[in-house]
Design a protein around this motif. Structure first.
Motif, PDB file in Angstrom:
ATOM      1  N   SER A   1       0.834  -0.929  -0.116  1.00  0.00           N
ATOM      2  CA  SER A   1      -0.024   0.066   0.001  1.00  0.00           C
ATOM      3  C   SER A   1       0.896   1.463  -0.044  1.00  0.00           C
ATOM      4  CB  SER A   1      -0.971  -0.076   1.163  1.00  0.00           C
ATOM      5  OG  SER A   1      -1.871   1.130   1.208  1.00  0.00           O
ATOM      6  N   PHE A   2       2.107   1.024   0.624  1.00  0.00           N
ATOM      7  CA  PHE A   2       2.631   2.436   0.785  1.00  0.00           C
ATOM      8  C   PHE A   2       3.634   2.564  -0.456  1.00  0.00           C
ATOM      9  CE2 PHE A   2       2.991   2.020   5.534  1.00  0.00           C
ATOM     10  CZ  PHE A   2       2.247   3.243   5.734  1.00  0.00           C
ATOM     11  N   ALA A   3       3.997   1.574  -1.085  1.00  0.00           N
ATOM     12  CA  ALA A   3       4.479   1.690  -2.232  1.00  0.00           C
ATOM     13  C   ALA A   3       3.480   2.397  -3.457  1.00  0.00           C
ATOM     14  CB  ALA A   3       4.982   0.130  -2.819  1.00  0.00           C
ATOM     15  N   LYS A   4       2.235   1.895  -3.361  1.00  0.00           N
ATOM     16  CA  LYS A   4       1.368   2.473  -4.405  1.00  0.00           C
ATOM     17  C   LYS A   4       1.145   3.841  -4.124  1.00  0.00           C
ATOM     18  CE  LYS A   4      -1.074  -1.869  -5.231  1.00  0.00           C
ATOM     19  NZ  LYS A   4      -2.452  -2.548  -4.974  1.00  0.00           N
ATOM     20  N   LEU A   5       1.047   4.343  -2.844  1.00  0.00           N
ATOM     21  CA  LEU A   5       0.781   5.707  -2.264  1.00  0.00           C
ATOM     22  C   LEU A   5       1.956   6.404  -2.808  1.00  0.00           C
ATOM     23  CD1 LEU A   5      -0.761   5.237   1.140  1.00  0.00           C
ATOM     24  CD2 LEU A   5      -1.620   6.222  -0.709  1.00  0.00           C
ATOM     25  N   LEU A   6       3.319   5.944  -2.756  1.00  0.00           N
ATOM     26  CA  LEU A   6       4.531   6.783  -3.325  1.00  0.00           C
ATOM     27  C   LEU A   6       4.540   6.794  -4.681  1.00  0.00           C
ATOM     28  CD1 LEU A   6       7.584   5.706  -1.129  1.00  0.00           C
ATOM     29  CD2 LEU A   6       6.392   7.813  -1.024  1.00  0.00           C
TER      30      LEU A   6
END
Length: 1498
Positions: free
Chosen positions: A175-180
């Protein structure tokens, strides 16, 4: 350092491939980051540094996004939670590698964000940053849970949950990767936040579980538009901090209280919206004062919301309600809480992380103090015991009952009173609100600081006023012709003129005056008509519904016009006016209160009672037009409504909202208006045509419980109107119909026609009116019940010892034996209205009584006297710490209480005035003696006490406490009266008839009524249980019956009450409550005094009710004890009557009493029995000659008898002498005597049997041992040592074997070799009921086999037959037995003989397959099911097939008398037989109707 992508890039410029590459790159970057948290150093202090790095970066991020209202609260909260968790983790120097990886990801992510300073200048990043902050907060919850529960997870096995932790961390990292990636490209990916409330061990958990049949309150959910607009920041932060506090001692409940208009709901919606966005909102439930169903459905609604939130909660809930139809639809709030809320949440508590929030808004609108008492108690007592992460936010006005309840639990409940918020804070928030709303809404003028300050001052701290003022100034709800400045001046001037003490009232008046011209009669007429309809509606209605239901004399176009012109400009006061299908309701409760108070609203005042007539016409018209047979196309009568898939969709499409409303509330509207012959005519026409379809719709809506109330209201409305007596008679009949059949109708709507109507009493109005329209239902072929049984309602409640009706009859208080709780019930439905308990949980209840006017409930616990205020819910101790009395009584007006102390050295009475809390009467008598006393209702109240023959009767004045009369006499009681027995009966032994003239002396079998004024004594058979307040009646118990007798000699009998514990008669004499060991029954006594004698349940049975003792081998005769005649009787099975009667002990046998003291000889020539004179009598059945076998004048105690197979010899077991005598029957002489060794003496023999030639004897004892003898010595059965539960034994015909059944095994003991073998019976299904398994041994002399049969006396009531030598199960049979209290049953190879207190039945054990038949006539069989199908009558009344299909439902009054399948015959009452030959059921059930009939609704 990594740099963000250029700000010039637009989302539309990025294709999916490029976005995917960005996600992959961001993911790789997070894994390869070269930060301190990524270096995985293993040395002291490492955990602290990695944690502190994340904390520092989150703090910087939180400062950066302060200006973003949708980001900062989440980032700040995440920073606080992670700071706390890191402290715990670093203190232990332990961190799972997966958690470490998560810290790596967090540190890397916020390092990147920290370096991207351009976010301060680009608001377009706000959505992405908001998602990032929310995802971080979710991670914080997970880390917090890990830190708190790590040791527990290790204890239960880290190898079990390690993988779930890894998967959860991986989902966060993705999820953090997608948000970045989104941040870098500013794309429109809208990454879904990864939420992990639970460590799910089964990912499919919760899937495919349908909870739609769990009642749900529609319209009670969250409304996003009601949030705060940048206001109440401190309050919101305080509540958020409380929600996120994970301390074990943190209160689970936060109560936010404040007066009307202070913004409680806005705060509740804001908090709920914030936690909904991070998927932490378990449920939002908003009460509505007009919606009664919301209170009944609160916990089932919250439970479904929680299940939607998380699949594991859904899984636990589904497990609990599976196959529990009654549980799904229970209105018992306590049971709802335990099963729907508490159990599922506790089941997942140990693997749950992060808070789950439930919001209840407007608790004060859940009802009045009485109706919400039970709910309030549950919230106060039960929420504190929930798992630590569950939070309940509750808002309400500070009503007295809520305030007292929550304030009494300050340690477990956190409360905040909005009235205590600093005025400066409130004014600042209202100013912020005005700046926000007026800036957006008004463009042509800008209000300055002075104008805004003036508005703030006028608001007096009320946000509702601020909202109304903004709406008024914006002018969106008013036509043209005025500017914002004009409206401002008008508002200021009006407020100055009107009462400044009621700013809301002034604002309401200002808005209404600006919309409606009060001088125009047409305008005001429309206003009153439309708004009156809205307020008179029993629940909020939509514009479409109002148009359909309003008025009989207004055209459709006129209705539309009226509603349009009135509601068009009221958007600031009413919700739902723009959507034709949304319920219209006042936006704020204060507006409704304003309109209903003439002193406040003057010309705008609404009197809703004027509009019930309009609604009555509209509802009746809607039902006449909309009701029809099988309205929702029910395809199968074999299933319950809740099990019909797709039914909810069909209900929505087939039953309009107008029809639903009409069916549920027409009775309420009719009864709320003055009697109107025109309306009465419409009601009569509706009931003639639509009564049954109306009940069908109520069944489909789950609202059958309201039908009886509608009929009760209708009876009151038309009672005494001679011109409409027919309507009143129908309503009385209909009420009884619903009371009797309501449960079955609620279960399955087709059974309105298939079960309720056919079983309706044949002399009833409803049966005569409708039965001809349904020719293809079951028919009662013989012995129908012609009149309504007076008993109407039963509930399962054990051992109710104390009961009291309220003076108005609307309440019934019940207290169970040795319990510390009082339940107050609705006598109409037996639903629990509320519960009351003493403060000390160990105090059992000793007495209950309502005060005059029903304002309070007074009760006595073990050592305290309490008063419970019904309106406020206050519990007050009136007297405390008195010595525990032997008996307590409370006066009828609940003003006085009397204590009786039964001591070794003295007996004393004390009477206390509960108003002054003073002891006013004290009576001491030396010695231990029984005192009789009571309160008299005559002469303004007095206390009467009989103190013994030497003192007599004393009469005391209750007001002064003075002795005013003395009667120095005593009753001449018979010698048989046992004072000790009377004293042991406690509450049913000392009674005073309320007229103060008679005292009742009770023994177990009779009562003596002594008039101490004329010294007369009247003997009454049976034991007196209660004395109604009028003193003209007494309630007595004789045998198993309850008898109500009035002063004129009229009697009302209620048989088969299974041992009454207590009774109560309502003050008007119209309702009788009876409790027994398992049930509480309410009986409607209307008109019983006009009958010489009347049975409450069904028609009278035949006078003799034989209790089975033994059955002859040829099955021609059976022996019974007659409970009425006090003699033994021999019954001829074919004739169905006794052919011989002779003296004996009229006492029914139980399972363990000796069965061989009264038996038939093997070839049925003789009946042998032991007389009361301790002699053996032999009765020759053929000749009728009686022969005695005396013992030479010796006093003996013959326990049992046995015969030889050829009937020439008889053996007797002499218990007193320890001998077995063998007699020659022809000569009446003893031919042999066996002396039993002392160690095997038959002190308490259960059974005595002999082999065919009397070579062997055996008897069983109470201690489960069996003694076996031949004619010379005992034979050891040591192989039985260590076993228990002796069941039966017998000898083989060749005297080679003794066969014993024990512990579900068969033992074969060789009498010659004295060796044994054990045979295990083929396994049988376990009984789902509470009964016992008991194996009887049977022989079939025709085929020479010995077989055993086991009967499971439980809810399945199924019998089994095995081969006793192989243990093979030969066949099973549904016994279909309707009684749960069988006193005796005797199996034979072909038949099962059973006996209860009411009748004896003979059931065939023939396993031959046959049609289902409830009749002796084969032509009455049900041949639409396969031959060999079975049907079982269950205790709840449903007759079901072997596939659990609903066939039909039978009322309780038919259970005893019904001709059940496999019934050979029944003695003691005439069987009711059913003709099922034309019975339409299952998928063809709709054929029950006569399609050519003239009823348009059918």
């Amino acid at each position: 350092m990594r740099q963000p992508q250029s700000a010039a890039v637009k989302p539309s410029d990025i294709d999916s491939k490029e976005l995917g590459s960005s996600v992959q790159a961001a993911s790789q970057a997070l894994k390869s980051t070269d930060t301190i948290s990524g270096r995985r150093l293993e040395h002291e202090g490492y955990y602290d540094r990695v944690g502190q790095s994340v904390i520092r970066r989150l703090s910087i991020f939180s400062d950066l996004v302060q200006k973003f209202a949708d980001v900062h609260p989440y980032s700040k909260t995440a920073w606080l939670i992670i700071s706390s968790a890191v402290t715990i983790i670093t203190d232990t120097q332990e961190m799972d590698q997966n958690i470490l990886d998560l810290f790596v990801t967090l540190d890397s992510t916020y390092e990147f964000i920290e370096e991207s300073r351009e976010i301060q200048n680009h608001p377009s990043y706000q959505r992405i940053l908001s998602s990032l902050a929310k995802q971080t907060l979710e991670c914080a919850y997970f880390i917090q849970g890990y830190a708190k529960k790590r040791n527990f997870w290790i204890r239960v096995g880290m190898n079990i949950i390690g993988e779930p932790i890894r998967l959860r961390v991986q989902s966060y990292q993705d999820s953090f990767a997608k948000l970045l990636a989104e941040f870098q490209t500013r794309s429109a990916l809208h990454t879904e936040i990864s939420v992990g409330r639970l460590l799910e061990l089964n990912k499919s958990m919760g899937e495919n579980l349908d909870l739609n049949n769990l009642p749900y309150a529609s319209g009670a959910g969250l409304h996003i538009g009601k949030e705060c607009l940048g206001t109440r920041v401190e309050v919101l932060d305080e509540i958020v901090d409380w929600i996120n506090n994970d301390d074990d001692d943190c209160p689970r409940l936060f109560w936010l209280a404040g007066s009307a208009g202070m913004g409680k709901s806005a705060i509740a919606h804001s908090i709920a919206s914030r936690f909904k966005s991070i998927k932490r909102l378990g449920s939002f439930f908003c009460f509505d004062k007009n919606s009664v169903e919301r209170r009944d459905r609160i916990f089932s609604t919250i439970a479904r919301d929680l299940a939607d939130l998380d699949p594991q909660i859904k899984h636990e809930l589904a497990k609990i309600i599976k196959d529990e139809t009654s549980l799904r639809h229970t209105t018992d709030l306590q049971l709802q809480w335990e099963k729907f809320i508490s159990e599922p949440l506790h089941a997942i508590s140990e693997v749950s992380t992060g808070p789950i929030l439930v919001v209840i808004d407007g608790l004060d609108e859940s009802g009045d103090p009485i109706t919400r008492r039970e709910l309030l108690k549950i919230l106060e007592k039960e929420i504190p015991s929930l798992p630590f992460n569950i939070r309940f936010l509750i808002t309400s006005r500070p009503e007295k009952d809520i305030l007292l309840s929550f304030k009494n639990s300050q340690l477990h409940i956190r409360s905040k009173m909005m009235n205590n918020i600093l005025e400066t804070e409130t004014n600042r928030d209202i100013l912020t609100y005005f700046k926000t709303t007026l800036k957006v809404g008004i463009e042509e003028v800008s209000f300055g600081d002075a104008e805004l300050k003036r508005l703030v001052d006028l608001s007096q701290g009320l946000f509702q006023w601020a909202y109304l003022a903004s709406e008024f100034l914006i002018g969106l709800r008013k036509g043209g012709g005025s500017t914002a400045t004009d409206r401002y001046r008008n508002l200021i001037n009006t407020q100055r003129i009107q009462s400044i003490n009621d700013p809301l009232d002034a604002m309401y008046n200002q808005i209404l005056s600006s919309i409606f011209d009060s001088s125009n009669p047409l305008v005001m007429s429309r206003f009153h008509s439309v708004i009156g309809s809205i307020l008179a509606a029993s629940e909020p209605l939509s514009r479409t519904d109002l148009i359909a239901l309003r008025g009989e004399n207004v055209s459709l176009s006129g209705r539309k016009t009226d509603i349009k012109v009135v509601l068009e400009y009221m958007g600031s006061l009413l919700s739902g006016i723009n959507d034709p299908f949304s319920p219209i309701r006042p936006l704020h409760l204060s507006f409704r209160e304003y309109l209903l108070d003439h002193n406040r609203s003057c010309e705008f005042c609404i009197d809703p009672t004027h509009f019930h007539r309009d609604f009555a016409f509209g509802c009746l018209r809607t039902m006449m037009e909309g009701l029809r047979f099988n309205i929702c196309d029910m395809s199968n009568s074999h299933i319950r409504n809740v099990d019909d898939k797709g039914l909810s969709e069909r209900v929505s499409s087939s039953i309009s909202s107008q029809l639903s409303y009409s069916c549920r509330y027409w009775g309420q509207h009719v009864s709320s208006m003055a009697f109107d012959p025109l309306v009465a005519g419409k009601v009569e026409k509706f009931l003639d045509h639509g009564f049954l379809p109306w009940l069908e719709v109520l069944s489909l809506l789950g609202a059958v419980s309201g039908a009886a109330k509608s009929m009760s209201n209708l009876i009151s409305w038309c009672s005494g109107k001679e011109s409409h007596q027919t309507l009143c008679d129908f309503a009385v009949d209909a009420k009884r119909f619903v009371q009797l059949f309501g449960g079955a109708i609620a279960d399955s709507s087709p059974h309105v026609y298939l079960s309720a109507l056919p079983f309706c009493p044949q002399e009833s109005v409803i049966y005569k009116k409708f039965i001809s329209q349904f020719p293809n239902t079951l028919r009662i072929a013989s012995e129908p019940i012609h009149d309504w049984p007076l008993g109407w309602h039963r509930t399962v409640t054990r051992n109710v010892e104390y009961m009291s009706f309220s003076h108005g009859g609307q309440y019934l208080a019940v207290a169970n034996l040795h319990k510390d709780i009082i339940r107050v019930l609705d006598p109409e439905t037996l639903a629990t209205l509320w519960t009351v308990a003493p403060l000390d949980e160990d105090d059992c209840i000793r007495a209950v009584q309502f005060s005059t006017g029903d304002k309070s409930l007074v009760f006595v616990a073990l050592k305290d006297v309490y008063s419970f205020d019904i309106l406020t819910g206050n519990l007050t101790i009136l007297l405390s710490n008195f010595a525990s009395p032997y008996r307590v009584i409370i006066s009828q007006d609940a003003r006085f209480v009397a204590f009786y102390h039964y001591l070794d050295t003295e007996s004393k009475l004390t009477v206390w005035n509960l108003g002054t809390r003073e002891e006013i009467i004290k009576i001491h008598v030396e010695g231990k003696r029984t005192l009789y006393y009571g309160f008299s209702n005559t002469n303004n109240g007095s206390f009467v006490a009989y103190l013994g023959m030497d003192i007599g009767v004393q009469i005391w004045d209750l007001e002064t406490g003075a002795l005013i009369q003395l009667f120095p006499i005593g009753p001449q009681l018979p010698d048989s009266f046992n004072e000790q027995d009377a004293c042991q009966m406690q509450s049913h032994s000392f009674m005073l008839i309320p007229n103060g003239k008679q005292i009742i002396f009770n023994n177990y079998d009779r009562s003596y009524l002594w008039n101490y004024r004329d010294n007369s004594l009247l003997t009454v058979e049976g034991r007196c249980l209660d004395i109604p307040p009028d003193g003209g009646s007494i309630i007595i118990r004789a045998d198993r019956s309850i008898l109500l007798r009035d002063k004129n000699g009229s009697e009302l009998s209620c048989p088969n009450t299974n041992g009454a514990f207590a009774t109560a008669l309502s003050k008007d004499g119209n309702k009788l409550a009876i409790s027994d060991v398992e049930h509480l029954d309410i009986f409607d006594l209307d008109g019983w005094q006009n009958c010489a004698r009347r049975e409450i349940r069904g028609s009278k049975s035949t006078p003799s009710r034989p209790s089975l003792i033994d059955v002859s081998s040829d099955k021609k005769y059976f022996l019974a004890d007659s409970l009425e005649s006090g003699c033994y009787e021999i019954w001829d099975v074919e004739l169905g009557r006794p052919i011989r009667q002779f003296p004996g002990s009229a006492k029914s046998l139980t399972y363990y009493e000796p069965t061989s003291s009264r038996i038939f000889s093997p070839m049925s020539r003789y009946l042998g029995y032991v007389s009361d004179k301790h002699t053996v009598n032999l009765y020759n059945i053929g000749s009728g000659i009686m022969k005695d076998f005396p013992f030479g004048g010796r006093k003996v105690d013959v326990g049992s008898i046995a015969f030889s197979q050829d009937e020439t010899l008889m053996a007797t077991l002499d218990v007193s002498q320890g001998k077995i005598h063998t007699w020659n029957i022809d000569s009446s002489q003893i031919v042999d005597t066996l002396t039993i060794p002392s160690h095997a003496q038959p002190r308490h023999p259960l059974n005595f049997k002999a082999s065919p030639t009397l070579r062997y004897f055996a008897y069983a004892l109470w201690d489960d041992n069996i003694s076996l003898f031949n004619r010379s010595h005992p034979i050891s059965l040591d192989f039985l040592t260590g076993t228990s539960n002796m069941e039966d034994f017998m000898f083989s015909a060749d005297e080679e074997y003794m066969i014993i059944s024990r512990e579900s095994k068969i033992f074969h003991f060789n009498l010659i070799t004295e060796k044994h073998r054990a045979i295990s019976l083929q396994e049988i299904p376990k009984s789902p009921g509470s009964g016992r398994r008991f194996i009887y041994l049977m022989s079939n002399s025709d085929i020479g086999l010995y077989q055993s049969s086991a009967f499971v006396m439980g809810t399945d009531r199924e019998g089994y037959v095995w081969d006793a030598f192989s243990g093979q199960l030969l066949h099973s049979i549904f016994l279909n037995y309707p009684d749960t209290s069988i006193e005796r049953f005797i199996p034979s190879y072909q038949y099962l003989f059973t006996s209860t207190s009411s009748c004896t039945r003979v059931l065939t054990l023939d396993p031959e397959e046959d049609w289902i038949r409830f009749s002796s006539n084969e032509q009455h069989s049900l041949q639409t099911l396969p031959r060999g199908s079975s049907a079982t009558l269950r205790p709840d009344g449903w007759v079901i097939t072997q596939n659990d299909e609903l066939l039909f439902w039978a009322p309780q009054d038919y259970h005893q008398r019904l001709h059940i399948p496999k019934l050979k015959f029944m003695i003691g009452m005439k069987a009711t037989e059913l003709d099922l030959s034309s019975f339409s059921h299952g998928q063809s059930w709709t054929s029950c109707i006569d399609r050519d009939g003239s009823n348009p609704n059918l």
